[in-house]
Design a protein around this motif. Structure first.
Motif: not given
Length: 310
Positions: A128-129, A133, A156-158, A191, A193, A294, A296, A303
């Motif tokens: 997820a970025v 997805r 998840q990625s920033d 998830t 993280g 996670s 964030d 999911n």
């Protein structure tokens, strides 16, 4: 002791001559010339001739929506070959633009048939970025246009949205952990993280798994499986496998699990409430489990990948 000159030594040695009748010499020479001629014909003409050209191509193993395009590319490449000269590099190049293809197995049948079996990449996680997805292969390749009918771990990625392959270190480490998970546990991961303890894996209806980093992922999953199979870990809120040989189950009223045996597949209760001096011990009142969070900083969620792929 004097040494005899080489020339003198040759004169003293008896000479042995083999006399071959002339007719056999001619036959032998003719056989050599015939063999050379046949080799030249095969190498420079027959193996590339229409007598062995590929005319019938079958492609198996495809399940992706891109199957028609992949099949067309392979058939087109195969028709430029012969069954005596199958060029694997040309087949690989024909599907280089399809990350879903992991490898090809080609088998030629004389005189005109070529069978190609496609082995597809197995999606391992969902990235997820940037509001997207994307399905990821174990090596980080982005599998666009691919769907999966079963849930996959969410990472998840920033960072930036990868085009062909994931390169950001943090989500790539999480992917390495997901790629090493056994099938029985991969489907239970919601998830993956990062928290203050490093990589955190959240299981559906199970404890949080503390991996720390992506080193020795297979050994850590073996330790997780051993702990979850041990009745003493029932009710645990976390399992710490940063040291896979000395896993810890915390948040339960039972004692901390002892180090695994040399086989790495067994864990047994230990009465002193500690695992060889490692952190995260439990007593009769239970240990304080690491916070479930996670990357964030929010509580992990299941999911929510929509059906039909990312």
């Amino acid at each position: 002791m004097k040494t005899m000159p080489v020339a003198a030594l040759r004169r003293r040695l008896p000479r042995v001559s083999i006399s071959i009748p002339r007719k056999y010499k001619r036959r032998f020479l003719a056989a050599i010339l015939l063999a050379l001629a046949l080799t030249a014909v095969y190498r420079f003409w027959f193996r590339e001739s229409s007598f062995v050209s590929v005319q019938h191509v079958s492609v198996s193993g495809l399940t992706t929506p891109d199957a028609p395009r992949i099949r067309t590319a392979l058939i087109a490449a195969a028709h430029d070959m012969t069954t005596m000269n199958v060029q694997q590099s040309a087949l690989d190049g024909a599907v280089a633009g399809f990350p879903i293809v992991r490898t090809l197995e080609a088998q030629a049948s004389f005189p005109h048939t070529l069978k190609i079996h496609v082995i597809e990449e197995k999606p391992t996680a969902v990235l997820a970025v940037g509001g997207e997805r994307l399905l990821l292969a174990p090596d980080g390749s982005v599998l666009r246009g691919v769907t999966t009918g079963h849930p996959l771990p969410l990472i998840q990625s920033d960072g930036n949205v990868p085009q062909n392959s994931l390169t950001d270190r943090v989500p790539l480490e999480a992917l390495h952990v997901a790629g090493a998970a056994p099938d029985a546990l991969l489907g239970r991961i919601t998830t993956i993280g990062h928290g203050k303890e490093g990589i955190l894996v959240h299981l559906r209806n199970g404890p949080e798994l503390i991996f720390g980093d992506d080193s020795r992922p297979v050994a850590k999953w073996v330790a997780v499986a051993a702990v979850l199979a041990n009745a003493s870990s029932k009710g645990a809120t976390f399992v710490d496998v940063r040291l896979p040989d000395r896993p810890i189950a915390g948040g339960v009223a039972a004692e901390t699990l002892a180090p695994l045996t040399s086989t790495g597949t067994d864990a047994s209760p230990q009465s002193d409430g500690a695992a060889g001096g490692t952190t995260g011990t439990t007593g009769t009142t239970g240990a304080t489990a690491p916070q479930n969070q996670s990357a964030d900083g929010q509580p992990p969620t299941a999911n929510s990948q929509p059906s039909g792929g990312p």
